[in-house]
Design an enzyme around this catalytic site. Structure first.
Site, PDB file in Angstrom:
ATOM      1  N   LYS A  14       0.975  -1.082   0.045  1.00 32.30           N
ATOM      2  CA  LYS A  14      -0.036  -0.050   0.023  1.00 32.30           C
ATOM      3  C   LYS A  14       0.828   1.231   0.082  1.00 32.30           C
ATOM      4  CE  LYS A  14      -3.608  -2.489   2.546  1.00 32.30           C
ATOM      5  NZ  LYS A  14      -4.516  -2.394   3.921  1.00 32.30           N
ATOM      6  N   ARG A 119      -0.285 -14.691   4.611  1.00 30.33           N
ATOM      7  CA  ARG A 119      -1.069 -13.840   5.678  1.00 30.33           C
ATOM      8  C   ARG A 119      -0.461 -14.146   7.050  1.00 30.33           C
ATOM      9  NH1 ARG A 119      -5.947 -10.812   4.598  1.00 30.33           N
ATOM     10  NH2 ARG A 119      -7.109 -11.721   6.290  1.00 30.33           N
ATOM     11  N   THR A 125      -4.695  -7.617  11.049  1.00 31.71           N
ATOM     12  CA  THR A 125      -5.160  -6.135  10.495  1.00 31.71           C
ATOM     13  C   THR A 125      -4.615  -4.934  11.355  1.00 31.71           C
ATOM     14  OG1 THR A 125      -7.253  -7.230   9.583  1.00 31.71           O
ATOM     15  CG2 THR A 125      -7.279  -4.754   9.651  1.00 31.71           C
ATOM     16  N   ARG A 136       3.545  -6.506   9.767  1.00 28.80           N
ATOM     17  CA  ARG A 136       2.952  -5.502  10.059  1.00 28.80           C
ATOM     18  C   ARG A 136       3.201  -5.210  11.862  1.00 28.80           C
ATOM     19  NH1 ARG A 136      -3.111  -7.383   7.808  1.00 28.80           N
ATOM     20  NH2 ARG A 136      -3.212  -6.147   6.018  1.00 28.80           N
ATOM     21  N   ASN A 156      -1.516  -0.332   7.281  1.00 32.36           N
ATOM     22  CA  ASN A 156      -0.882  -1.436   7.782  1.00 32.36           C
ATOM     23  C   ASN A 156       0.015  -1.993   6.673  1.00 32.36           C
ATOM     24  OD1 ASN A 156      -2.738  -2.434   6.178  1.00 32.36           O
ATOM     25  ND2 ASN A 156      -4.179  -3.293   7.797  1.00 32.36           N
ATOM     26  N   HIS A 159      -1.962  -5.309   1.498  1.00 26.46           N
ATOM     27  CA  HIS A 159      -3.150  -5.994   1.330  1.00 26.46           C
ATOM     28  C   HIS A 159      -2.621  -7.468   0.787  1.00 26.46           C
ATOM     29  CE1 HIS A 159      -6.840  -7.737   0.186  1.00 26.46           C
ATOM     30  NE2 HIS A 159      -6.068  -8.129  -0.959  1.00 26.46           N
TER      31      HIS A 159
HETATM   32  P1  GDP Z   1      -7.037  -7.321   6.250  1.00 29.37           P
HETATM   33  O1  GDP Z   1      -7.421  -8.443   5.224  1.00 29.37           O
HETATM   34  O2  GDP Z   1      -6.307  -7.756   7.171  1.00 29.37           O
HETATM   35  O3  GDP Z   1      -6.246  -6.124   5.309  1.00 29.37           O
HETATM   36  O4  GDP Z   1      -8.322  -6.685   6.663  1.00 29.37           O
HETATM   37  P2  GDP Z   1      -9.779  -6.381   6.061  1.00 29.37           P
HETATM   38  O5  GDP Z   1      -9.970  -7.112   4.790  1.00 29.37           O
HETATM   39  O6  GDP Z   1     -10.752  -6.722   7.006  1.00 29.37           O
HETATM   40  O7  GDP Z   1      -9.760  -4.683   5.769  1.00 29.37           O
HETATM   41  C1  GDP Z   1      -9.208  -4.338   4.763  1.00 29.37           C
HETATM   42  C2  GDP Z   1      -8.249  -3.012   5.278  1.00 29.37           C
HETATM   43  O8  GDP Z   1      -9.255  -1.888   5.729  1.00 29.37           O
HETATM   44  C3  GDP Z   1      -7.322  -3.179   6.322  1.00 29.37           C
HETATM   45  O9  GDP Z   1      -6.169  -3.671   6.056  1.00 29.37           O
HETATM   46  C4  GDP Z   1      -7.287  -1.799   6.862  1.00 29.37           C
HETATM   47  O10 GDP Z   1      -6.411  -0.796   6.163  1.00 29.37           O
HETATM   48  C5  GDP Z   1      -8.831  -1.276   6.628  1.00 29.37           C
HETATM   49  N1  GDP Z   1      -9.705  -1.372   8.069  1.00 29.37           N
HETATM   50  C6  GDP Z   1     -10.398  -2.502   8.367  1.00 29.37           C
HETATM   51  N2  GDP Z   1     -10.857  -2.404   9.198  1.00 29.37           N
HETATM   52  C7  GDP Z   1     -10.905  -1.113   9.566  1.00 29.37           C
HETATM   53  C8  GDP Z   1     -11.585  -0.441  10.906  1.00 29.37           C
HETATM   54  O11 GDP Z   1     -12.086  -1.118  11.659  1.00 29.37           O
HETATM   55  N3  GDP Z   1     -11.362   0.767  10.843  1.00 29.37           N
HETATM   56  C9  GDP Z   1     -10.597   1.593  10.010  1.00 29.37           C
HETATM   57  N4  GDP Z   1     -10.312   2.762   9.992  1.00 29.37           N
HETATM   58  N5  GDP Z   1      -9.787   0.643   8.892  1.00 29.37           N
HETATM   59  C10 GDP Z   1     -10.191  -0.500   8.781  1.00 29.37           C
HETATM   60 MG    MG Z   2      -8.934  -8.511   3.653  1.00 31.92          MG
END
Ligand code: GDP
Ligand code: MG
Length: 201
Positions: A14, A119, A125, A136, A156, A159
């Protein structure tokens, strides 16, 4: 019983990963485990692309909304809405801003259990609470509370596809088939062959 040594996953560094000058470090973390880089490019994503990417999985919006509401409640803060879809939409808007603020690097990695292994190396996350030793956990300290306070996406660095099904759809969105190169690495003999022969002369 076979094992999926040609499984593939999508990884995106990112904009914060590029700005932190962590490209080499991030690639090294994946490369050293034995998986193979089969596609890579730098690009400026559009908002449309980011939205499409996160909406490929129809359940993602609801899941991320639920996860977000739980994190607000854990901190004793009232969430902006109790509807997971509405909160999911807010996260999508924040992600559009985050992903389009600068260049990203998209990659396809291939190997046995690659979705799960990537992962694991990437970490959870929320950088604040994820394990030391993950990318991360080692290189960033962002948290739900910081992101929510400042009304932005959690930064973070990376992706990575969550499941094998998700990876197929995501790879098709970011790469054309001719951008993905099929080739062998010499080390695959050690990683995957039944017999280690041909080593001694
Ligand atoms: P990942 O698979 O660990 O990247 O997490 P997700 O697919 O659930 O979410 C995608 C991205 O959205 C994350 O990597 C974060 O950058 C952002 N994100 C996810 N959940 C939240 C949240 O609750 N609040 C905020 N501000 N950002 C979030
Ligand atoms: Mg995801």
């Amino acid at each position: 019983m076979t094992y999926p040594k040609t499984e593939r996953t999508l990884v995106i560094i990112k904009p914060d990963g590029i700005q932190r000058t962590l490209i080499g470090e991030i690639i090294k973390r994946y490369e050293r485990v034995g998986i193979k880089l089969v596609a890579i490019k730098m690009l400026l994503p559009t908002e449309e692309k980011v939205e499409k990417h996160y909406l490929l999985d129809p359940s993602w919006k609801k899941n991320v909304g639920e996860k977000s509401i739980a994190s607000y409640e854990k901190k004793g803060i009232t969430p902006p809405s109790t509807d997971p879809i509405a909160v999911g939409n807010m996260v999508v808007e924040k992600l559009k801003k985050y992903f389009t603020c600068g260049p990203v690097i998209a990659m396809v990695w291939e190997g046995a259990h690659v979705v799960e292994v990537v992962r694991k190396i990437t970490g959870g996350t929320e950088p604040r609470s994820t394990d030391v030793g993950t990318i991360r956990g080692d290189f960033v300290l962002d948290s739900y509370i910081m992101a929510d306070t400042d009304d932005r996406a959690i930064r973070n660095l990376i992706h990575a596809s969550g499941t094998v099904d998700e990876s197929a759809a995501e790879i098709a969105l970011w790469f054309t088939p001719n951008e993905i190169i099929e080739y062998s690495l010499i080390q695959e003999q050690i990683l995957y062959d039944v017999n280690i022969d041909g080593v001694l002369e």
